[in-house]
Design a protein around this motif. Sequence first.
Motif, PDB file in Angstrom:
ATOM      1  N   LYS A  10       0.828  -1.210   0.000  1.00  0.00           N
ATOM      2  CA  LYS A  10       0.000   0.000   0.000  1.00  0.00           C
ATOM      3  C   LYS A  10       0.860   1.255   0.000  1.00  0.00           C
ATOM      4  O   LYS A  10       0.612   2.214  -0.733  1.00  0.00           O
ATOM      5  N   LEU A  11       1.872   1.254   0.855  1.00  0.00           N
ATOM      6  CA  LEU A  11       2.741   2.431   0.979  1.00  0.00           C
ATOM      7  C   LEU A  11       3.528   2.677  -0.306  1.00  0.00           C
ATOM      8  O   LEU A  11       3.724   3.826  -0.717  1.00  0.00           O
ATOM      9  N   ILE A  12       3.967   1.607  -0.930  1.00  0.00           N
ATOM     10  CA  ILE A  12       4.655   1.754  -2.218  1.00  0.00           C
ATOM     11  C   ILE A  12       3.698   2.329  -3.247  1.00  0.00           C
ATOM     12  O   ILE A  12       4.059   3.188  -4.056  1.00  0.00           O
ATOM     13  N   GLY A  13       2.440   1.870  -3.200  1.00  0.00           N
ATOM     14  CA  GLY A  13       1.419   2.405  -4.110  1.00  0.00           C
ATOM     15  C   GLY A  13       1.173   3.883  -3.892  1.00  0.00           C
ATOM     16  O   GLY A  13       0.866   4.622  -4.833  1.00  0.00           O
ATOM     17  N   PHE A  14       1.325   4.345  -2.641  1.00  0.00           N
ATOM     18  CA  PHE A  14       1.171   5.770  -2.337  1.00  0.00           C
ATOM     19  C   PHE A  14       2.423   6.567  -2.702  1.00  0.00           C
ATOM     20  O   PHE A  14       2.429   7.798  -2.617  1.00  0.00           O
ATOM     21  N   GLY A  15       3.488   5.855  -3.056  1.00  0.00           N
ATOM     22  CA  GLY A  15       4.743   6.531  -3.383  1.00  0.00           C
ATOM     23  C   GLY A  15       5.614   6.827  -2.180  1.00  0.00           C
ATOM     24  O   GLY A  15       6.615   7.540  -2.283  1.00  0.00           O
ATOM     25  N   ASP A  16       5.253   6.269  -1.005  1.00  0.00           N
ATOM     26  CA  ASP A  16       6.017   6.531   0.216  1.00  0.00           C
ATOM     27  C   ASP A  16       6.990   5.379   0.466  1.00  0.00           C
ATOM     28  O   ASP A  16       6.758   4.509   1.302  1.00  0.00           O
ATOM     29  N   HIS A  17       8.079   5.398  -0.260  1.00  0.00           N
ATOM     30  CA  HIS A  17       9.046   4.308  -0.170  1.00  0.00           C
ATOM     31  C   HIS A  17       9.817   4.327   1.149  1.00  0.00           C
ATOM     32  O   HIS A  17      10.224   3.270   1.646  1.00  0.00           O
ATOM     33  N   LYS A  18      10.008   5.496   1.721  1.00  0.00           N
ATOM     34  CA  LYS A  18      10.752   5.582   2.981  1.00  0.00           C
ATOM     35  C   LYS A  18       9.988   4.886   4.107  1.00  0.00           C
ATOM     36  O   LYS A  18      10.562   4.109   4.878  1.00  0.00           O
ATOM     37  N   THR A  19       8.672   5.145   4.184  1.00  0.00           N
ATOM     38  CA  THR A  19       7.869   4.489   5.214  1.00  0.00           C
ATOM     39  C   THR A  19       7.739   2.994   4.924  1.00  0.00           C
ATOM     40  O   THR A  19       7.758   2.178   5.844  1.00  0.00           O
ATOM     41  N   SER A  20       7.625   2.634   3.654  1.00  0.00           N
ATOM     42  CA  SER A  20       7.498   1.211   3.310  1.00  0.00           C
ATOM     43  C   SER A  20       8.751   0.440   3.712  1.00  0.00           C
ATOM     44  O   SER A  20       8.659  -0.716   4.141  1.00  0.00           O
ATOM     45  N   ASP A  21       9.921   1.074   3.608  1.00  0.00           N
ATOM     46  CA  ASP A  21      11.166   0.424   4.030  1.00  0.00           C
ATOM     47  C   ASP A  21      11.163   0.174   5.538  1.00  0.00           C
ATOM     48  O   ASP A  21      11.614  -0.877   6.006  1.00  0.00           O
ATOM     49  N   ILE A  22      10.645   1.138   6.297  1.00  0.00           N
ATOM     50  CA  ILE A  22      10.552   0.987   7.754  1.00  0.00           C
ATOM     51  C   ILE A  22       9.626  -0.177   8.099  1.00  0.00           C
ATOM     52  O   ILE A  22       9.953  -1.030   8.942  1.00  0.00           O
ATOM     53  N   VAL A  23       8.468  -0.214   7.458  1.00  0.00           N
ATOM     54  CA  VAL A  23       7.490  -1.274   7.725  1.00  0.00           C
ATOM     55  C   VAL A  23       8.075  -2.640   7.375  1.00  0.00           C
ATOM     56  O   VAL A  23       7.880  -3.619   8.108  1.00  0.00           O
ATOM     57  N   ALA A  24       8.794  -2.715   6.266  1.00  0.00           N
ATOM     58  CA  ALA A  24       9.402  -3.984   5.846  1.00  0.00           C
ATOM     59  C   ALA A  24      10.425  -4.463   6.871  1.00  0.00           C
ATOM     60  O   ALA A  24      10.489  -5.662   7.190  1.00  0.00           O
ATOM     61  N   ARG A  25      11.227  -3.539   7.411  1.00  0.00           N
ATOM     62  CA  ARG A  25      12.224  -3.911   8.430  1.00  0.00           C
ATOM     63  C   ARG A  25      11.547  -4.386   9.706  1.00  0.00           C
ATOM     64  O   ARG A  25      11.978  -5.360  10.329  1.00  0.00           O
ATOM     65  N   ILE A  26      10.472  -3.700  10.100  1.00  0.00           N
ATOM     66  CA  ILE A  26       9.735  -4.101  11.302  1.00  0.00           C
ATOM     67  C   ILE A  26       9.136  -5.494  11.113  1.00  0.00           C
ATOM     68  O   ILE A  26       9.253  -6.361  11.993  1.00  0.00           O
ATOM     69  N   ALA A  27       8.491  -5.719   9.964  1.00  0.00           N
ATOM     70  CA  ALA A  27       7.859  -7.018   9.691  1.00  0.00           C
ATOM     71  C   ALA A  27       8.889  -8.147   9.715  1.00  0.00           C
ATOM     72  O   ALA A  27       8.611  -9.247  10.223  1.00  0.00           O
ATOM     73  N   GLU A  28      10.066  -7.874   9.199  1.00  0.00           N
ATOM     74  CA  GLU A  28      11.123  -8.885   9.178  1.00  0.00           C
ATOM     75  C   GLU A  28      11.560  -9.257  10.598  1.00  0.00           C
ATOM     76  O   GLU A  28      11.755 -10.439  10.912  1.00  0.00           O
TER      77      GLU A  28
END
Length: 223
Positions: free
Chosen positions: A108-126
């Motif tokens: 969703k965040l990538i779809g919104f163009g917010d790659h910085k937040t999506s990277d944070i979420v991906a690290r948290i999920a991992e």
Amino acid sequence: MLHNLAHVELNAIDLAWDTVVRFSPYADVLDEGFFADFAHVADDESRHFSWCSQRLAELGFSYGDMPAHNLLWRECEKSSGNVAARLAAIPLVQEARGLDAGPRLVKKLIGFGDHKTSDIVARIAEEEVAHVAVGVFWFISVCNKMDRVPCTTFKDLLREYDVELKGPFNYLARDEAGIPREWYDTSSLDSQKKTEQLSEVHERLACIISMEQENSSLNGGPR
């Protein structure tokens, strides 16, 4: 979405420390490793909250600017008197939901163009995979000490404490965390039952064919 994630991470800090303190009277039964593991989880969650808070600040907001739910703490209160219930409700259900939702939120965040937040979420999920794994390890350990079957106990506790399991499930992440699929996914049980039923049918057919072949050879073969 980012504010909601920050709220979840802040609750996760409190939940981990609550688990350490609330069940400290049972230290002789639970083992020191139990408390060390959940202290480590609390440390990870505080780092996750800091990432979210920093990103919120970059976007012009602070944690507390928006309404937040009380679902996680409600589960904490329900399981305050039973360590097995706490492990079932928090790491194995609530945190495991993070494994399911994390990749969807990243998309969703990538779809919104917010790659910085999506990277944070991906690290948290991992990193949450390890937290769920801690829950699985100690839940099985507690069940073994209680002489209980983990799978049955998990399901019984969810019914007793009215904890709901929701899909869709991220099977790969849950497998990595070590949660057996039969604990949470009824479809896997249905598939297993069908496989067992088919296996029984195949065995019966093989037995019938073998008997017919024996009869045929005794009677001099087909006529």
